[in-house]
Design an enzyme around this catalytic site. Structure first.
Site, PDB file in Angstrom:
ATOM      1  N   ASP A  85      15.460  -7.327  -8.596  1.00  0.00           N
ATOM      2  CA  ASP A  85      15.490  -8.775  -8.814  1.00  0.00           C
ATOM      3  C   ASP A  85      14.175  -9.366  -8.295  1.00  0.00           C
ATOM      4  O   ASP A  85      13.867  -9.273  -7.111  1.00  0.00           O
ATOM      5  CB  ASP A  85      16.697  -9.376  -8.078  1.00  0.00           C
ATOM      6  CG  ASP A  85      16.990 -10.793  -8.533  1.00  0.00           C
ATOM      7  OD1 ASP A  85      16.135 -11.416  -9.183  1.00  0.00           O
ATOM      8  OD2 ASP A  85      18.101 -11.290  -8.220  1.00  0.00           O
ATOM      9  N   ASP A  96      12.785 -16.309 -12.379  1.00  0.00           N
ATOM     10  CA  ASP A  96      13.703 -15.440 -11.633  1.00  0.00           C
ATOM     11  C   ASP A  96      14.355 -14.513 -12.660  1.00  0.00           C
ATOM     12  O   ASP A  96      14.976 -14.994 -13.606  1.00  0.00           O
ATOM     13  CB  ASP A  96      14.730 -16.361 -10.944  1.00  0.00           C
ATOM     14  CG  ASP A  96      15.798 -15.615 -10.162  1.00  0.00           C
ATOM     15  OD1 ASP A  96      15.707 -14.391 -10.007  1.00  0.00           O
ATOM     16  OD2 ASP A  96      16.738 -16.299  -9.693  1.00  0.00           O
ATOM     17  N   HIS A 156      22.062 -20.304 -11.897  1.00  0.00           N
ATOM     18  CA  HIS A 156      21.723 -21.510 -11.127  1.00  0.00           C
ATOM     19  C   HIS A 156      20.563 -22.256 -11.767  1.00  0.00           C
ATOM     20  O   HIS A 156      19.851 -21.694 -12.616  1.00  0.00           O
ATOM     21  CB  HIS A 156      21.339 -21.095  -9.705  1.00  0.00           C
ATOM     22  CG  HIS A 156      20.336 -19.974  -9.684  1.00  0.00           C
ATOM     23  ND1 HIS A 156      18.987 -20.191  -9.765  1.00  0.00           N
ATOM     24  CD2 HIS A 156      20.499 -18.611  -9.671  1.00  0.00           C
ATOM     25  CE1 HIS A 156      18.359 -19.021  -9.768  1.00  0.00           C
ATOM     26  NE2 HIS A 156      19.249 -18.049  -9.725  1.00  0.00           N
ATOM     27  N   HIS A 164      17.153 -21.671  -5.780  1.00  0.00           N
ATOM     28  CA  HIS A 164      18.558 -21.894  -6.146  1.00  0.00           C
ATOM     29  C   HIS A 164      18.836 -23.384  -6.111  1.00  0.00           C
ATOM     30  O   HIS A 164      19.051 -23.949  -5.048  1.00  0.00           O
ATOM     31  CB  HIS A 164      19.504 -21.204  -5.151  1.00  0.00           C
ATOM     32  CG  HIS A 164      19.717 -19.763  -5.454  1.00  0.00           C
ATOM     33  ND1 HIS A 164      20.398 -18.917  -4.604  1.00  0.00           N
ATOM     34  CD2 HIS A 164      19.361 -18.999  -6.515  1.00  0.00           C
ATOM     35  CE1 HIS A 164      20.429 -17.697  -5.140  1.00  0.00           C
ATOM     36  NE2 HIS A 164      19.808 -17.724  -6.285  1.00  0.00           N
ATOM     37  N   GLU A 189      22.549 -15.114 -14.829  1.00  0.00           N
ATOM     38  CA  GLU A 189      22.530 -13.771 -14.258  1.00  0.00           C
ATOM     39  C   GLU A 189      23.907 -13.119 -14.168  1.00  0.00           C
ATOM     40  O   GLU A 189      24.565 -13.166 -13.141  1.00  0.00           O
ATOM     41  CB  GLU A 189      21.848 -13.750 -12.893  1.00  0.00           C
ATOM     42  CG  GLU A 189      22.294 -14.770 -11.889  1.00  0.00           C
ATOM     43  CD  GLU A 189      21.462 -14.645 -10.591  1.00  0.00           C
ATOM     44  OE1 GLU A 189      21.320 -13.528 -10.067  1.00  0.00           O
ATOM     45  OE2 GLU A 189      20.970 -15.683 -10.114  1.00  0.00           O
ATOM     46  N   GLU A 284      19.237 -10.524 -15.554  1.00  0.00           N
ATOM     47  CA  GLU A 284      18.937 -11.946 -15.340  1.00  0.00           C
ATOM     48  C   GLU A 284      17.671 -12.345 -16.068  1.00  0.00           C
ATOM     49  O   GLU A 284      16.729 -11.560 -16.178  1.00  0.00           O
ATOM     50  CB  GLU A 284      18.756 -12.213 -13.835  1.00  0.00           C
ATOM     51  CG  GLU A 284      18.429 -13.672 -13.511  1.00  0.00           C
ATOM     52  CD  GLU A 284      18.284 -13.939 -12.012  1.00  0.00           C
ATOM     53  OE1 GLU A 284      18.006 -12.989 -11.254  1.00  0.00           O
ATOM     54  OE2 GLU A 284      18.429 -15.108 -11.623  1.00  0.00           O
TER      55      GLU A 284
HETATM   56 MN    MN Z   1      17.266 -13.224  -9.295  1.00  0.00          MN
HETATM   57 MN    MN Z   2      18.803 -15.941  -9.699  1.00  0.00          MN
END
Ligand code: MN
Ligand code: MN
Length: 301
Positions: A85, A96, A156, A164, A189, A284
């Site tokens: 990630d 992200d 998010h 976030h 995600e 994600e």
């Molecule tokens: Mn992530």
């Molecule tokens: Mn994330």
């Protein structure tokens, strides 16, 4: 969203895509995860972005928030299911995204279930779905493959210097009737597992974030706080980054972090582990919604 801001998000996304290709090459069986994570983060910096958070390399039953410590000797095993990630940012505009690796091939179906769920959720975006409908789609795809989505992990929003931001984007069907807004950025995600579909908080992770900066008396704590405020602002950082950058002794670093936690100046992220220690996969990606289109941030080209 101004053109200039869109360009920052797009640049963060392009560099993240390149970092993913680099990470796939680095993360071979028997590689040392500490060395790999440092190389991936160095790659991001060299390309002209910053890390929006420490690269998370979460193994097997750990769904998220695991990053190697500076003295870790953990090597990647062929059987491991590794969630990679990565967060990048350009002037605080965060992309992200994550993918999952399993060299043995044993967990391909689980991994593919999350990838397909992500793809189908992105396909839905053109239809201006509610957040609940996104969750419904993710749940339907993962269930159809015989797995369970993780219910208490969500996508998010993304906001400047915030990895976030609201709203939470569910991975299961919900009554949330809100829709994605123009001029905003988001991450979707899906996580899937062969367990019951919940994570719990496990061990501390070595990932921290400034929560409420205020004066501290302890000299070690002050040194860490000053450095982290200036360099990471409101975004998460790793203990191993401090170890590398501040050249403090282990003792001083531990004391300083402990004091900052005690005074609630910083918070630490626990590792999120599947409740019954079942194996977890994740996929994600991030996007921005403008008045007339959806711009997927992390993709080839
Ligand atoms: Mn992530
Ligand atoms: Mn994330």
């Amino acid at each position: 969203m101004e053109k200039e801001e869109i360009e920052k998000y797009v640049k963060a996304g392009r560099i993240l895509w390149e970092a993913q290709q680099f990470a796939r090459k680095e993360l071979q069986p028997n590689c040392n995860l500490f060395e790999a994570v440092e190389k991936i983060e160095e790659f991001i910096l060299k390309k002209g972005a910053s890390c929006a958070f420490p690269v998370n390399l979460s193994l097997n039953e750990n769904a998220a928030h695991q990053t190697p410590d500076w003295n870790d000797s953990i090597e990647l095993n062929e059987e491991d299911v590794l969630k990679v990630d990565i967060g990048t940012h350009v002037d605080g505009r965060v992309a992200d995204a994550s993918f999952t690796i399993n060299h043995s091939g044993k967990w391909n179906e689980l991994i593919k279930a999350t990838e397909l769920a992500l793809e189908k959720a992105f396909d839905l975006l053109d239809k201006n779905p509610t957040l609940g409908e996104i969750g419904q789609e993710i749940e339907a795809v993962i269930s159809s493959k015989g797995f369970k989505p993780i219910q208490n992990l969500t996508g998010h929003g993304l906001a400047p210097f915030e990895q976030h931001a609201p709203p939470s984007i569910p991975n299961i069907k919900s009554q949330d009737n809100r829709r994605f807004e123009n001029g905003k950025a988001y991450a979707i995600e899906p996580f899937a597992s062969n367990g019951d579909g919940f994570v719990r908080e496990a061990l501390k992770s070595g990932i921290f974030q400034i929560e409420e900066p205020r004066p501290v008396r302890n000299a070690y704590a002050r040194k860490i706080l000053e450095f982290a405020s200036e360099n990471y602002k409101t975004l998460p950082f790793a203990e191993r980054w401090l170890h590398r950058e501040l050249k403090m002794s282990d003792f001083a670093l531990k004391i300083g972090l402990k004091q900052l936690l005690k005074e609630k100046v910083i918070k630490s992220f626990p590792i999120l582990r599947e409740k019954k220690n079942a194996v977890v996969a994740q996929a994600e990606n991030s996007f921005i919604k403008t008045e007339n289109k959806i711009i997927k941030l992390v993709q080839k080209g």
